[in-house]
Design an enzyme around this catalytic site. Sequence first.
Site, mmCIF file in Angstrom:
data_model
loop_
_atom_site.group_PDB
_atom_site.id
_atom_site.type_symbol
_atom_site.label_atom_id
_atom_site.label_comp_id
_atom_site.label_asym_id
_atom_site.label_seq_id
_atom_site.Cartn_x
_atom_site.Cartn_y
_atom_site.Cartn_z
ATOM 1 N N ASP A 126 -41.805 -5.799 -19.947
ATOM 2 C CA ASP A 126 -41.469 -5.156 -20.884
ATOM 3 C C ASP A 126 -43.610 -3.596 -20.317
ATOM 4 O O ASP A 126 -43.777 -4.575 -19.474
ATOM 5 C CB ASP A 126 -42.281 -5.562 -21.945
ATOM 6 C CG ASP A 126 -42.782 -4.609 -23.056
ATOM 7 O OD1 ASP A 126 -42.869 -3.353 -23.316
ATOM 8 O OD2 ASP A 126 -43.926 -4.489 -23.819
ATOM 9 N N SER A 127 -43.187 -2.881 -20.754
ATOM 10 C CA SER A 127 -44.665 -1.953 -20.407
ATOM 11 C C SER A 127 -45.939 -3.201 -20.330
ATOM 12 O O SER A 127 -46.741 -2.964 -20.702
ATOM 13 C CB SER A 127 -44.969 -0.787 -20.724
ATOM 14 O OG SER A 127 -44.769 -1.537 -22.292
ATOM 15 N N HIS B 105 -44.367 -2.961 -30.671
ATOM 16 C CA HIS B 105 -45.745 -3.421 -31.567
ATOM 17 C C HIS B 105 -45.204 -3.473 -32.764
ATOM 18 O O HIS B 105 -46.147 -4.101 -33.409
ATOM 19 C CB HIS B 105 -46.599 -2.153 -31.296
ATOM 20 C CG HIS B 105 -47.312 -2.794 -29.919
ATOM 21 N ND1 HIS B 105 -46.014 -3.064 -28.548
ATOM 22 C CD2 HIS B 105 -48.503 -2.950 -29.783
ATOM 23 C CE1 HIS B 105 -47.007 -2.205 -27.625
ATOM 24 N NE2 HIS B 105 -48.287 -2.709 -27.851
ATOM 25 N N CYS C 67 -40.476 0.364 -31.223
ATOM 26 C CA CYS C 67 -41.168 0.112 -30.139
ATOM 27 C C CYS C 67 -41.528 -1.427 -30.765
ATOM 28 O O CYS C 67 -42.286 -2.002 -31.830
ATOM 29 C CB CYS C 67 -42.430 0.521 -30.578
ATOM 30 S SG CYS C 67 -44.036 0.455 -29.433
ATOM 31 N N GLU D 287 -52.866 -3.613 -30.395
ATOM 32 C CA GLU D 287 -53.447 -4.245 -29.398
ATOM 33 C C GLU D 287 -54.578 -4.699 -29.786
ATOM 34 O O GLU D 287 -54.902 -5.178 -29.222
ATOM 35 C CB GLU D 287 -53.146 -3.138 -28.703
ATOM 36 C CG GLU D 287 -52.411 -3.186 -28.135
ATOM 37 C CD GLU D 287 -51.233 -3.972 -26.517
ATOM 38 O OE1 GLU D 287 -52.280 -3.175 -25.621
ATOM 39 O OE2 GLU D 287 -50.296 -4.278 -26.560
ATOM 40 N N CYS E 157 -38.563 -3.282 -23.813
ATOM 41 C CA CYS E 157 -39.563 -1.914 -23.834
ATOM 42 C C CYS E 157 -38.795 -0.635 -24.732
ATOM 43 O O CYS E 157 -37.752 -0.431 -24.018
ATOM 44 C CB CYS E 157 -40.407 -1.825 -22.659
ATOM 45 S SG CYS E 157 -41.343 -0.269 -22.925
#
Length: 267
Positions: free
Chosen positions: A10-11, A186, A184, A152, A73
């Site tokens: 993932d990023s 997140h 996404c 985040e 991701c």
Amino acid sequence: MDKRAIGVFDSGLGGLSVVKEIRKILPNESIIYLGDTARIPYGTRSKETVTRFSLEDAKFLLKESVKCMVVACNTASALSFDSLVKIIKIPIFEVITPASKKAVTITKVKRVGVIGTRGTITSRAYEKKIKEEDRNVKVFSQACPLLVPLIEENEMSPKLLTVVIQKYLSGIKKKKLDTLILGCTHYPIIKNAISKFLGKDVALVNPGEEVAVALKDFLIKKGLDSPKNLHPVRKYYVTDLTDRFVCVSKMFLEDNLDGKITKVEIN
Ligand code: DGL
């Protein structure tokens, strides 16, 4: 049976939300995770850059001798998967296909929403995949660039979240859809707030959950699943490490990685 690990990249640390789903559904599997924390976000970058980064991530995991790979991701899945499959000669999974299939299966009114980073949404990867599955499904997409930094930073006070969710989802809410893809890594963290805003009649699809199911089916079908009596190994690599990562990773994985995250150079 194959006891080698599954590679996941993932990023950054958001992909741990995908690892969480894989661990749940495939508890015997060893996992090697790479989060490209030195270069996050991918969601604001060009296709060329995301592809270059993703190839470096994938090559790192290949050196770890993984048996297959998951691009956790959404942005990397959307922008770089075509290039990755040409180069990475082991089975590799992206999150767009299983999530799109699930959405098409569950929408009754044939109206599906997709939210994601700018990169994911402008690529139209979800839209194309959904149309491939059923061209009669209408797709409504919305980029939500403020959500990643907000999550985040753990800035999830209901008041602030509601303002941002309202900003991004008010338009989609008017479209009378019954299914929304959380496109996404997140967004599953704030699924309750999203659900509260859209109402309980809108089903939320978590691509992490769907890719874990697809992965399990694949491993079993190919006889590549791990023997049950082995203790699974989990390794967590990042390209940059700060003190905050332990708390951020706990949010995505719901597990404490204190002392278990290793910094590596990948290029
Ligand atoms: N992991 C990314 C995604 O799922 C979000 C963070 C980023 O922009 O890199 O699209």
